[in-house]
Design an enzyme around this catalytic site. Structure first.
Site, mmCIF file in Angstrom:
data_model
loop_
_atom_site.group_PDB
_atom_site.id
_atom_site.type_symbol
_atom_site.label_atom_id
_atom_site.label_comp_id
_atom_site.label_asym_id
_atom_site.label_seq_id
_atom_site.Cartn_x
_atom_site.Cartn_y
_atom_site.Cartn_z
ATOM 1 N N GLU A 1 37.709 51.045 40.304
ATOM 2 C CA GLU A 1 36.434 51.774 40.247
ATOM 3 C C GLU A 1 35.623 51.381 39.011
ATOM 4 O OE1 GLU A 1 34.140 53.499 41.245
ATOM 5 O OE2 GLU A 1 34.698 54.931 42.790
ATOM 6 N N ASP B 1 29.789 56.096 47.871
ATOM 7 C CA ASP B 1 30.605 56.093 46.659
ATOM 8 C C ASP B 1 29.741 55.577 45.509
ATOM 9 O OD1 ASP B 1 32.750 55.822 44.750
ATOM 10 O OD2 ASP B 1 34.168 55.657 46.387
#
Length: 287
Positions: free
Chosen positions: A17, A196
């Site tokens: 991420e 996201d």
């Protein structure tokens, strides 16, 4: 615009991420959140280095001096310098059992940082960390705060609310760091996946990762999906522009929820999108 994604780091990161391009050393940085690791990739050599292991890092920014500001669990924020941590904030009241998720530095070195409950995606908050270490709650209720980005004129801020599958747009006051006048920029009710992480290109277009959707999408100025780029991983987490001219698009993904037989789950991917990015702002947080 047609382009294919290639794998540049073929490892099964649990939840890769928050990728950021580090201008100073020309490498891509990202976090593997559950593993409590930070990694960096040198595209000129192909070398991958894990340079941090410890408390889970939900998001990070690159400081103006090249160091990192790490946003961790229960409101803990620390500076990472030469392998050592220097605490900025020990924790935030009310953030027990929570962790930071996506974060972004603003033009003045402040940081907007979202927090989330890993078991209840309907719970989340958005904070602003000022350069003197003062932290202020900006949004008291947001369902899984995620990808953020500024418009090229720095007058507006995009904020993703993943659990609502919505990207919001706020007026942003650069002088004070205040945000106001929320409205919906984009919604994803019928598309496979969940919004996201995101980034904004030099043309002002928003690129968003689709968790569970095997794709990165590029929105037009009205928030409609104009282009879709398939990624050979189901759980795509975040795009960022990098490379010397910011013409490379790097994309992280997660293996934690993926089918064990999915070959590239958790890998880091590369695209040549045909458009330039804009440099991410650096933070200037003092302990």
């Amino acid at each position: 615009m047609t382009t294919d994604a290639t794998v540049v780091v073929d490892r099964r990161f649990e939840t890769g991420e928050g990728p950021l391009w580090h201008e100073e050393d020309q490498r891509l940085y990202w976090t593997d959140i559950p593993a409590g690791n930070l990694h960096r990739y040198d595209p000129t050599t192909g070398d991958v280095e894990q340079f941090y292991e410890g408390e889970s890092v939900g998001g990070f920014t690159i400081q103006s001096d090249g160091d990192l500001a790490l946003f961790m669990t229960e409101g803990h924020v620390a500076l990472h310098r030469d392998g050592e941590l220097e605490t900025v904030i020990d924790g935030i009241a009310g953030e027990d059992g929570m962790r930071f998720n996506d974060v972004i530095a603003d033009p003045h070195g402040r940081v907007f940082a979202g927090t989330m409950d890993v078991d209840d995606f309907s719970v989340g908050r958005l904070y602003r960390l000022d350069t003197d270490g003062t932290i202020t709650e900006i949004l008291e209720s947001i369902e899984l705060p995620n990808g953020m980005g500024f418009t090229p004129d720095q007058s507006e801020l995009y904020v993703t609310e993943s659990n609502a599958n919505t990207i919001h747009l706020y007026d942003y006051d650069e002088a004070t760091g205040e945000i106001s006048d929320p409205r919906t920029f984009a919604e994803l009710p019928d598309e496979k996946g969940m919004y996201d992480g995101l980034t904004v290109d030099a043309e002002g277009r928003v690129w968003s990762a689709l968790w569970g959707g095997n794709a990165i999408v590029r929105h037009d100025a009205d928030g409609e999906i104009a282009e879709r780029f398939e990624i050979p991983a189901e759980y795509v987490t975040c795009p960022t522009f990098g490379g010397e001219s910011l013409t490379d698009l790097y994309v992280t993904s997660a293996a934690s929820d993926a089918d064990p037989d999915e070959p590239h789950a958790g890998a880091v991917f590369h695209l040549e999108p045909g458009v330039e990015g804009t440099p991410e702002f650096t933070s200037n947080i003092s302990p």
